[in-house]
Design an enzyme around this catalytic site. Sequence first.
Site, PDB file in Angstrom:
ATOM      1  N   GLU A 145       0.794  -1.398   0.097  1.00 26.31           N
ATOM      2  CA  GLU A 145      -0.080  -0.034  -0.022  1.00 26.31           C
ATOM      3  C   GLU A 145       0.806   1.372   0.013  1.00 26.31           C
ATOM      4  OE1 GLU A 145      -2.771  -0.365   3.280  1.00 26.31           O
ATOM      5  OE2 GLU A 145      -3.700  -2.142   2.406  1.00 26.31           O
ATOM      6  N   GLU A 252      -6.117 -10.829  -1.130  1.00 24.11           N
ATOM      7  CA  GLU A 252      -6.892 -10.429   0.072  1.00 24.11           C
ATOM      8  C   GLU A 252      -8.427 -10.371  -0.193  1.00 24.11           C
ATOM      9  OE1 GLU A 252      -5.266  -7.152   2.445  1.00 24.11           O
ATOM     10  OE2 GLU A 252      -3.417  -7.683   1.894  1.00 24.11           O
TER      11      GLU A 252
HETATM   12  C1  XIL Z   1      -5.777  -6.311   8.735  1.00 21.48           C
HETATM   13  C2  XIL Z   1      -5.932  -7.659   9.684  1.00 21.48           C
HETATM   14  O1  XIL Z   1      -6.858  -8.367   8.755  1.00 21.48           O
HETATM   15  C3  XIL Z   1      -6.516  -7.204  10.794  1.00 21.48           C
HETATM   16  O2  XIL Z   1      -6.694  -8.204  11.857  1.00 21.48           O
HETATM   17  C4  XIL Z   1      -5.576  -5.905  11.497  1.00 21.48           C
HETATM   18  O3  XIL Z   1      -6.265  -5.531  12.567  1.00 21.48           O
HETATM   19  C5  XIL Z   1      -5.428  -4.832  10.505  1.00 21.48           C
HETATM   20  O4  XIL Z   1      -4.897  -5.449   9.298  1.00 21.48           O
HETATM   21  N1  XIL Z   1      -4.881  -4.652   3.823  1.00 21.48           N
HETATM   22  C6  XIL Z   1      -3.885  -5.394   4.210  1.00 21.48           C
HETATM   23  C7  XIL Z   1      -3.882  -6.372   5.458  1.00 21.48           C
HETATM   24  O5  XIL Z   1      -2.900  -5.614   3.491  1.00 21.48           O
HETATM   25  O6  XIL Z   1      -2.723  -6.648   6.206  1.00 21.48           O
HETATM   26  C8  XIL Z   1      -5.006  -5.852   6.544  1.00 21.48           C
HETATM   27  O7  XIL Z   1      -5.217  -6.712   7.485  1.00 21.48           O
HETATM   28  C9  XIL Z   1      -6.429  -5.647   5.622  1.00 21.48           C
HETATM   29  C10 XIL Z   1      -6.074  -4.539   4.583  1.00 21.48           C
END
Ligand code: XIL
Length: 342
Positions: A145, A252
């Site tokens: 990101e 994701e």
């Molecule tokens: C999220 C996790 O799922 C949560 O448990 C944590 O509190 C915050 O991060 N994009 C990403 C992930 O790249 O690392 C994130 O994961 C969700 C959004």
Amino acid sequence: MIISLCCSKKGVTQNDYASSTLQSLAPFKIGAAISPYLLQNNPAYKQTLSEFNSITTENALKWGATQPSSKDNFDFSGADVIVSFCEASHKRIHGHNLVWYQYNPQWVNQFQGDSAAWDAIFKNHIQTLVSRYKGKISSWDVVNEAFNEDGSLRVSNCVWALHLGKDYIAKAFTYAREADPSVLLFYNDYGQENSPAKTAAILAMVKDFKQRGIPIDGLGIQMHININTPRDGITNVVRQFAATGLKIHISELDISVNPQKDKNLLYNQALQDRQSDLFYFVVHQYRTLVPSSQQWGITTWNVGDADSWIRHFNIKNDWPLLFDDNYKRKPVYAGFIKGFSE
Ligand code: XIL
């Protein structure tokens, strides 16, 4: 199972796949982002992982988890639980993530030092993690990101860009490659399906890396979408990223059915049908637009609705995944599977 797929498209339900799993039916790897705590404490969760042949470390390898209190203290307890489980069950491991503007521990955010001192903690973190899991982790999200929605680089809220300069992304990839010459290195981001400018920025970065000989092997499309996400946006990013020739990971995936955060919403049939169609669409687009040699796979973010970050993060009622609160296959599972062959 194959008979029901061929003969009754409309009538296929998740129960028709009773003797199969996602991983046994898919033409590419199917992953889930997991937590060491649930792996150790929830038998239904652990059992459901037999559906998957790739695992992403949800939080266990983030900076805040691995170097929580100081530059001299590493903690791999959570990550090691996941890695041992994956080795024993022969699942590929995707490491998430080495560098991010978020989820950094306080000591990093408050660190004082010149750019050489910042570079030292940055390099040490990357190379310690990559070296430790050399030969065990197949691929890493090296940087997560880095771009804003308008395609500009995140700077004001990113300690790495602030202290190391805009070329910190290339540095991260170079350091990771030094630590493991054969692990695959990914850039991972969200929202490309809604932001052609962000997609363009990532493509420009890949072009620049290729020209300068900076190593990069793959692109992660997070794909945190919802039932209203325009389909042409999904098609555009998958097609354009595939044209780079890099490995492409839908990294994701989840599909929110409650983007409006309606507290009274129920998970009704109409919502399930729309969600199922969109799961089918994502899998189908990935399978048909990404050449098979570039298909790193599709990973869902978490396992079942009960452990979805969407619920915990946004505090709302939502049902974004393929398994329900009791880790039973949901009807939308059939939509996802349909994308493997139709
Ligand atoms: C999220 C996790 O799922 C949560 O448990 C944590 O509190 C915050 O991060 N994009 C990403 C992930 O790249 O690392 C994130 O994961 C969700 C959004």
